[in-house]
Design a protein around this motif. Structure first.
Motif, PDB file in Angstrom:
ATOM      1  N   LYS A  43      42.539  13.139  -8.656  1.00 32.53           N
ATOM      2  CA  LYS A  43      41.726  13.934  -9.573  1.00 32.53           C
ATOM      3  C   LYS A  43      40.805  13.031 -10.365  1.00 32.53           C
ATOM      4  N   GLY A  44      39.866  13.646 -11.058  1.00 33.14           N
ATOM      5  CA  GLY A  44      38.992  12.886 -11.927  1.00 33.14           C
ATOM      6  C   GLY A  44      38.167  13.806 -12.801  1.00 33.14           C
ATOM      7  N   GLU A  45      37.513  13.216 -13.780  1.00 31.96           N
ATOM      8  CA  GLU A  45      36.771  13.993 -14.763  1.00 31.96           C
ATOM      9  C   GLU A  45      35.487  14.566 -14.187  1.00 31.96           C
ATOM     10  N   ALA A  55      33.477  18.622  -7.666  1.00 31.45           N
ATOM     11  CA  ALA A  55      33.987  17.462  -8.407  1.00 31.45           C
ATOM     12  C   ALA A  55      35.328  17.004  -7.838  1.00 31.45           C
ATOM     13  N   ALA A  56      36.221  17.935  -7.513  1.00 27.65           N
ATOM     14  CA  ALA A  56      37.535  17.582  -6.971  1.00 27.65           C
ATOM     15  C   ALA A  56      37.385  16.848  -5.644  1.00 27.65           C
ATOM     16  N   ARG A  57      36.480  17.304  -4.798  1.00 26.90           N
ATOM     17  CA  ARG A  57      36.238  16.625  -3.512  1.00 26.90           C
ATOM     18  C   ARG A  57      35.696  15.211  -3.735  1.00 26.90           C
ATOM     19  N   ARG A  58      34.755  15.066  -4.660  1.00 25.47           N
ATOM     20  CA  ARG A  58      34.184  13.753  -4.965  1.00 25.47           C
ATOM     21  C   ARG A  58      35.265  12.810  -5.489  1.00 25.47           C
ATOM     22  N   GLU A  59      36.049  13.294  -6.441  1.00 23.39           N
ATOM     23  CA  GLU A  59      37.079  12.458  -7.049  1.00 23.39           C
ATOM     24  C   GLU A  59      38.160  12.068  -6.043  1.00 23.39           C
ATOM     25  N   PHE A  60      38.513  12.985  -5.158  1.00 19.48           N
ATOM     26  CA  PHE A  60      39.486  12.684  -4.107  1.00 19.48           C
ATOM     27  C   PHE A  60      38.968  11.516  -3.266  1.00 19.48           C
ATOM     28  N   ALA A  61      37.712  11.618  -2.821  1.00 19.42           N
ATOM     29  CA  ALA A  61      37.112  10.571  -1.987  1.00 19.42           C
ATOM     30  C   ALA A  61      37.065   9.236  -2.728  1.00 19.42           C
ATOM     31  N   GLU A  62      36.738   9.267  -4.020  1.00 11.64           N
ATOM     32  CA  GLU A  62      36.677   8.034  -4.798  1.00 11.64           C
ATOM     33  C   GLU A  62      38.052   7.390  -4.949  1.00 11.64           C
ATOM     34  N   GLU A  63      39.078   8.195  -5.133  1.00  5.79           N
ATOM     35  CA  GLU A  63      40.410   7.650  -5.379  1.00  5.79           C
ATOM     36  C   GLU A  63      41.162   7.281  -4.103  1.00  5.79           C
ATOM     37  N   VAL A 103      41.716   3.119  -0.305  1.00  8.03           N
ATOM     38  CA  VAL A 103      40.730   2.224  -0.909  1.00  8.03           C
ATOM     39  C   VAL A 103      40.134   2.957  -2.108  1.00  8.03           C
ATOM     40  N   SER A 104      40.692   2.698  -3.269  1.00  3.28           N
ATOM     41  CA  SER A 104      40.301   3.408  -4.485  1.00  3.28           C
ATOM     42  C   SER A 104      39.150   2.714  -5.199  1.00  3.28           C
ATOM     43  N   GLU A 123      42.049   2.530  -9.407  1.00  2.00           N
ATOM     44  CA  GLU A 123      42.577   3.728 -10.073  1.00  2.00           C
ATOM     45  C   GLU A 123      43.852   4.197  -9.381  1.00  2.00           C
ATOM     46  N   ILE A 124      43.888   4.046  -8.065  1.00  2.00           N
ATOM     47  CA  ILE A 124      45.042   4.438  -7.250  1.00  2.00           C
ATOM     48  C   ILE A 124      45.430   3.238  -6.396  1.00  2.00           C
ATOM     49  N   ASP A 125      46.717   2.895  -6.354  1.00  2.00           N
ATOM     50  CA  ASP A 125      47.119   1.763  -5.520  1.00  2.00           C
ATOM     51  C   ASP A 125      47.989   2.164  -4.326  1.00  2.00           C
TER      52      ASP A 125
END
Length: 171
Positions: A43-45, A55-63, A103-104, A123-125
């Protein structure tokens, strides 16, 4: 000002039919040696005027380092966290989802504290599938109502004659 996050909870039926959830271990020194209640849904802001699913899709991909899998994403609800943050959560069945690596994105933090040295931390390991009962011991406590909402939704939805994933009694 209310902080809003959007996240995705993927689920699948495990090999014995038990419900499994895709969750992520939070990165950085605070969470480094913690396992119980140190995991989160990806998740993310996001901004108030932004579409929460986008936003949820973007944050998922980023994390996670890979886009969320295609699927029928259903709104589970908006969940208030102990911090006051609101998490808008979507869920989708994703039985075969398994990225080769996590790869976060990273965040800067002074570490060790008071040293003046700024280091980057993911952010995620880690992220992986867990049986529902195990996921409940790993997720931060404020996110347990998200799992409850998913379980309720799965019990109510017909799914083409296939038995719905059930809660496992073990870990």
């Amino acid at each position: 000002m209310t902080i809003r996050s959007a996240g995705i909870l993927l689920y699948r039926a495990g090999s014995t039919g038990e419900l499994e959830l895709w969750i992520a271990h939070m990165g950085g020194p605070f969470w480094a040696h913690k396992d119980e209640h140190a995991w989160s849904i990806p998740k993310g802001e996001y901004l108030e005027d932004e579409d929460p699913l986008i936003a949820a899709r973007r944050e998922f991909a980023e994390e996670i380092g890979t886009p969320p899998p295609p699927g029928d994403y259903q709104l589970l609800g908006v969940f208030k966290q102990p911090s006051g943050k609101l998490i808008t959560t979507f869920a989708a069945e994703a039985g075969s989802f398994q990225p080769e690596e996590i790869v976060s994105n990273t965040f800067p933090m002074e570490w060790p504290k008071g040293s003046g040295s700024i280091k980057e931390f993911p952010e995620i390991d880690d992220a992986r599938w867990f049986r529902e009962t195990t996921a409940r011991t790993k997720l931060v406590k404020g996110q347990l109502p998200i799992v409850d909402a998913l379980v309720r939704q799965l019990r109510e939805e017909p799914n083409d004659g296939e038995p719905a994933p059930t809660r496992a009694s073990g870990t």
